[in-house]
Design an enzyme around this catalytic site. Structure first.
Site, PDB file in Angstrom:
ATOM      1  N   CYS A 151       0.840  -1.196   0.000  1.00 51.77           N
ATOM      2  CA  CYS A 151       0.000   0.000   0.000  1.00 51.77           C
ATOM      3  C   CYS A 151       0.880   1.254   0.000  1.00 51.77           C
ATOM      4  O   CYS A 151       1.990   1.249   0.520  1.00 51.77           O
ATOM      5  CB  CYS A 151      -0.907   0.002   1.237  1.00 51.77           C
ATOM      6  SG  CYS A 151      -2.071   1.379   1.282  1.00 51.77           S
ATOM      7  N   HIS A 191      -2.111  -4.004   5.162  1.00 50.52           N
ATOM      8  CA  HIS A 191      -1.865  -3.590   6.549  1.00 50.52           C
ATOM      9  C   HIS A 191      -3.178  -3.250   7.240  1.00 50.52           C
ATOM     10  O   HIS A 191      -4.162  -2.904   6.606  1.00 50.52           O
ATOM     11  CB  HIS A 191      -0.901  -2.390   6.593  1.00 50.52           C
ATOM     12  CG  HIS A 191      -1.456  -1.135   5.990  1.00 50.52           C
ATOM     13  ND1 HIS A 191      -1.918  -0.080   6.737  1.00 50.52           N
ATOM     14  CD2 HIS A 191      -1.652  -0.770   4.694  1.00 50.52           C
ATOM     15  CE1 HIS A 191      -2.345   0.880   5.942  1.00 50.52           C
ATOM     16  NE2 HIS A 191      -2.197   0.487   4.697  1.00 50.52           N
ATOM     17  N   CYS A 204      -5.886   0.401   7.347  1.00 48.89           N
ATOM     18  CA  CYS A 204      -5.669   0.880   5.977  1.00 48.89           C
ATOM     19  C   CYS A 204      -6.783   1.870   5.599  1.00 48.89           C
ATOM     20  O   CYS A 204      -7.971   1.521   5.656  1.00 48.89           O
ATOM     21  CB  CYS A 204      -5.640  -0.298   5.000  1.00 48.89           C
ATOM     22  SG  CYS A 204      -5.352   0.216   3.289  1.00 48.89           S
ATOM     23  N   ARG A 256       3.066   4.884   6.375  1.00 51.32           N
ATOM     24  CA  ARG A 256       3.502   4.148   7.569  1.00 51.32           C
ATOM     25  C   ARG A 256       4.015   2.750   7.256  1.00 51.32           C
ATOM     26  O   ARG A 256       4.415   2.025   8.167  1.00 51.32           O
ATOM     27  CB  ARG A 256       2.334   4.047   8.566  1.00 51.32           C
ATOM     28  CG  ARG A 256       1.833   5.386   9.052  1.00 51.32           C
ATOM     29  CD  ARG A 256       0.493   5.239   9.734  1.00 51.32           C
ATOM     30  NE  ARG A 256      -0.541   4.776   8.804  1.00 51.32           N
ATOM     31  CZ  ARG A 256      -1.784   4.470   9.163  1.00 51.32           C
ATOM     32  NH1 ARG A 256      -2.146   4.569  10.418  1.00 51.32           N
ATOM     33  NH2 ARG A 256      -2.662   4.067   8.256  1.00 51.32           N
ATOM     34  N   ASP A 313       0.464   3.845   1.705  1.00 53.21           N
ATOM     35  CA  ASP A 313       0.452   4.454   3.042  1.00 53.21           C
ATOM     36  C   ASP A 313       1.872   4.735   3.544  1.00 53.21           C
ATOM     37  O   ASP A 313       2.739   3.859   3.494  1.00 53.21           O
ATOM     38  CB  ASP A 313      -0.279   3.486   3.993  1.00 53.21           C
ATOM     39  CG  ASP A 313      -0.618   4.131   5.324  1.00 53.21           C
ATOM     40  OD1 ASP A 313       0.291   4.685   5.974  1.00 53.21           O
ATOM     41  OD2 ASP A 313      -1.794   4.067   5.717  1.00 53.21           O
TER      42      ASP A 313
END
Ligand code: CO
Length: 214
Positions: free
Chosen positions: A42, A98, A101, A46, A44
């Site tokens: 992803c 994750h 999400c 993080r 993202d």
């Protein structure tokens, strides 16, 4: 310009540190890449693959998008997979989703519009497919995390059905496809037991992974 200057300063410090740790690091890595794994994750911020997997530069070939989705119609993703398995001869593909999400949560909240809303149709379809099970999960964040897991399993299935992956198996070459989920609360992976090593295993492993997950 403060932002760019900060980036340049951190970059110089990192390059100096690496050279201090390993004098010939850049000479060694600059000639060619020989990663052993394609990572599909992803976007993202993080979940940076190299960092969360404890890998070094040169070890992971990476494709990321919102919600770690694998679509046959996505020429970007298909090109990455083809290059990874046909040119780099990568032997492992990891699809990593994750928990927490935003893409998955947006599907539950029915919030995303515009292009992102369109992009998330794939995850919306997966939610619809497993709706009966998902509705039984009472806790809202657990329900979202469960859909994150199911999304990874479905995307592993999609990877296994791409032309370049099928061709690799037909040629008898080694290629393993795995599905992981990353827990942003503790930094740990969970193996979703959806490892596929050949064409024949796909349906059975997909079914048992869905069973295991639901
Ligand atoms: Co995400």
């Amino acid at each position: 310009m403060d932002f760019i200057n900060r980036i340049l300063k951190k970059n110089r410090a990192r390059a100096e540190y690496i050279k201090f740790q390993e004098q010939y690091f850049f000479q060694n890595i600059s000639s060619r890449q020989t990663p052993e794994c394609l990572w599909i994750g992803c976007s993202d911020s993080r979940v940076p693959p190299t960092i969360i997997a404890g890998s070094e530069p040169g070890e992971l070939f990476v494709h990321r998008n919102i919600g770690n989705v694998v679509l046959q119609t996505d020429i970007n993703c298909m090109s990455v997979i083809e290059y990874a398995v046909c040119v780099l001869k990568i032997e492992h593909i990891i699809v990593c989703g994750h928990y927490n999400c935003g893409a998955v949560q947006a599907v539950f909240d029915d919030k995303a519009d515009g292009l992102v809303g369109n992009w998330l149709n794939t995850i919306r379809d997966i939610k619809q497919k497993h709706n009966v099970f998902l509705n039984k999960v009472r806790d809202i964040s657990q329900r979202s995390d469960k859909l994150s897991e199911l999304n990874v399993i479905e995307q592993v299935y999609n990877v296994c059905n791409t032309p370049s992956v099928k061709k690799t198996w037909e040629q008898g070459r080694k290629l393993e496809v795995h599905g992981l989920i990353y827990n942003v609360h503790n930094g740990l992976f969970k193996d979703l037991k959806v490892g596929v090593t050949c064409q024949h295993g796909i349906s059975e492993i997909y079914r048992s992974a869905i069973f295991y997950s639901t």
